[in-house]
Design a protein around this motif. Structure first.
Motif, PDB file in Angstrom:
ATOM      1  N   ALA A  14       0.837  -1.197   0.000  1.00 28.49           N
ATOM      2  CA  ALA A  14       0.000   0.000   0.000  1.00 28.49           C
ATOM      3  C   ALA A  14       0.875   1.251   0.000  1.00 28.49           C
ATOM      4  O   ALA A  14       1.898   1.311   0.687  1.00 28.49           O
ATOM      5  CB  ALA A  14      -0.911   0.000   1.221  1.00 28.49           C
ATOM      6  N   GLY A  15       0.472   2.215  -0.815  1.00 26.81           N
ATOM      7  CA  GLY A  15       1.255   3.433  -0.973  1.00 26.81           C
ATOM      8  C   GLY A  15       2.239   3.383  -2.118  1.00 26.81           C
ATOM      9  O   GLY A  15       2.814   4.410  -2.491  1.00 26.81           O
ATOM     10  N   SER A  63     -12.859   6.828  -8.064  1.00 29.72           N
ATOM     11  CA  SER A  63     -12.069   5.965  -7.185  1.00 29.72           C
ATOM     12  C   SER A  63     -10.568   6.054  -7.441  1.00 29.72           C
ATOM     13  O   SER A  63      -9.764   5.682  -6.587  1.00 29.72           O
ATOM     14  CB  SER A  63     -12.528   4.513  -7.319  1.00 29.72           C
ATOM     15  N   ARG A  67      -4.824   9.807  -8.392  1.00 31.56           N
ATOM     16  CA  ARG A  67      -3.803   8.792  -8.104  1.00 31.56           C
ATOM     17  C   ARG A  67      -3.294   8.112  -9.372  1.00 31.56           C
ATOM     18  O   ARG A  67      -2.131   7.704  -9.431  1.00 31.56           O
ATOM     19  CB  ARG A  67      -4.373   7.720  -7.157  1.00 31.56           C
ATOM     20  N   SER A  85       0.074   5.741  -5.206  1.00 28.62           N
ATOM     21  CA  SER A  85      -0.662   5.715  -3.928  1.00 28.62           C
ATOM     22  C   SER A  85      -1.660   4.572  -3.903  1.00 28.62           C
ATOM     23  O   SER A  85      -2.831   4.757  -3.544  1.00 28.62           O
ATOM     24  CB  SER A  85      -1.373   7.052  -3.701  1.00 28.62           C
ATOM     25  N   LYS A  87      -3.861   1.369  -3.016  1.00 26.32           N
ATOM     26  CA  LYS A  87      -4.562   0.955  -1.806  1.00 26.32           C
ATOM     27  C   LYS A  87      -4.942  -0.520  -1.932  1.00 26.32           C
ATOM     28  O   LYS A  87      -5.097  -1.021  -3.048  1.00 26.32           O
ATOM     29  CB  LYS A  87      -5.840   1.783  -1.641  1.00 26.32           C
ATOM     30  N   GLU A  89      -7.735  -1.791  -1.731  1.00 20.77           N
ATOM     31  CA  GLU A  89      -8.974  -1.905  -2.516  1.00 20.77           C
ATOM     32  C   GLU A  89      -8.749  -1.760  -4.018  1.00 20.77           C
ATOM     33  O   GLU A  89      -9.680  -1.931  -4.809  1.00 20.77           O
ATOM     34  CB  GLU A  89     -10.014  -0.884  -2.046  1.00 20.77           C
ATOM     35  N   ASP A  90      -7.534  -1.446  -4.435  1.00 18.48           N
ATOM     36  CA  ASP A  90      -7.192  -1.442  -5.852  1.00 18.48           C
ATOM     37  C   ASP A  90      -6.866  -2.839  -6.368  1.00 18.48           C
ATOM     38  O   ASP A  90      -6.669  -3.031  -7.570  1.00 18.48           O
ATOM     39  CB  ASP A  90      -5.993  -0.528  -6.118  1.00 18.48           C
ATOM     40  N   SER A 122      -1.616  -4.683   2.486  1.00 19.74           N
ATOM     41  CA  SER A 122      -1.730  -3.623   3.513  1.00 19.74           C
ATOM     42  C   SER A 122      -0.561  -3.647   4.471  1.00 19.74           C
ATOM     43  O   SER A 122       0.239  -4.556   4.488  1.00 19.74           O
ATOM     44  CB  SER A 122      -3.032  -3.797   4.266  1.00 19.74           C
TER      45      SER A 122
END
Length: 122
Positions: A14-15, A63, A67, A85, A87, A89-90, A122
């Motif tokens: 993540a990120g 969404s 980004r 960036s 996440k 959820e991507d 995550s």
């Protein structure tokens, strides 16, 4: 023969960032719109970004807005999706597709790639 081949998927924290590429062949690249879609397990395929190769118009779903960026290299018949960036959820299988007009719905695209997996931990 029309072909769309995605590449660049993988596992990222993540990120982090990934760049997906869609290499197209078998049709006049300058005349089409190329869309990026994604489908997570148990969910419908979602249109997240697209670009018109004829006039450069672009679309981003809320969404991913801010980004993700999309760019087209008409000399290489390639469309790139830069994803920053990221996440969890991507996480999804990402597909590119070719159609006549700019749009975010699957029905607007005739040709599809095989997809590439993007997993964001995550």
């Amino acid at each position: 023969e029309v072909q769309l081949v995605e590449s660049g998927g993988g596992l990222v924290q993540a990120g982090g960032s990934l760049r997906l590429s869609c290499a197209a062949s078998g049709f006049t690249f300058d005349d089409v719109a190329i869309g990026w879609f994604r489908q997570a397990p148990g969910k419908e395929r979602e249109g997240i970004s697209c670009i018109s190769n004829s006039d450069g118009s672009k679309y981003f779903a809320d969404s991913v807005k801010g980004r993700f960026t999309i760019s087209s290299d008409n000399a290489k018949n390639t469309v790139n999706l830069q994803m920053n960036s990221l996440k969890p959820e991507d996480t999804a299988v990402y597909y590119c597709a070719a159609g006549v007009v700019l749009g975010s719905h699957t029905g607007e695209y005739r040709y599809w790639g095989q997809g590439t997996q993007v997993t964001v931990s995550s």
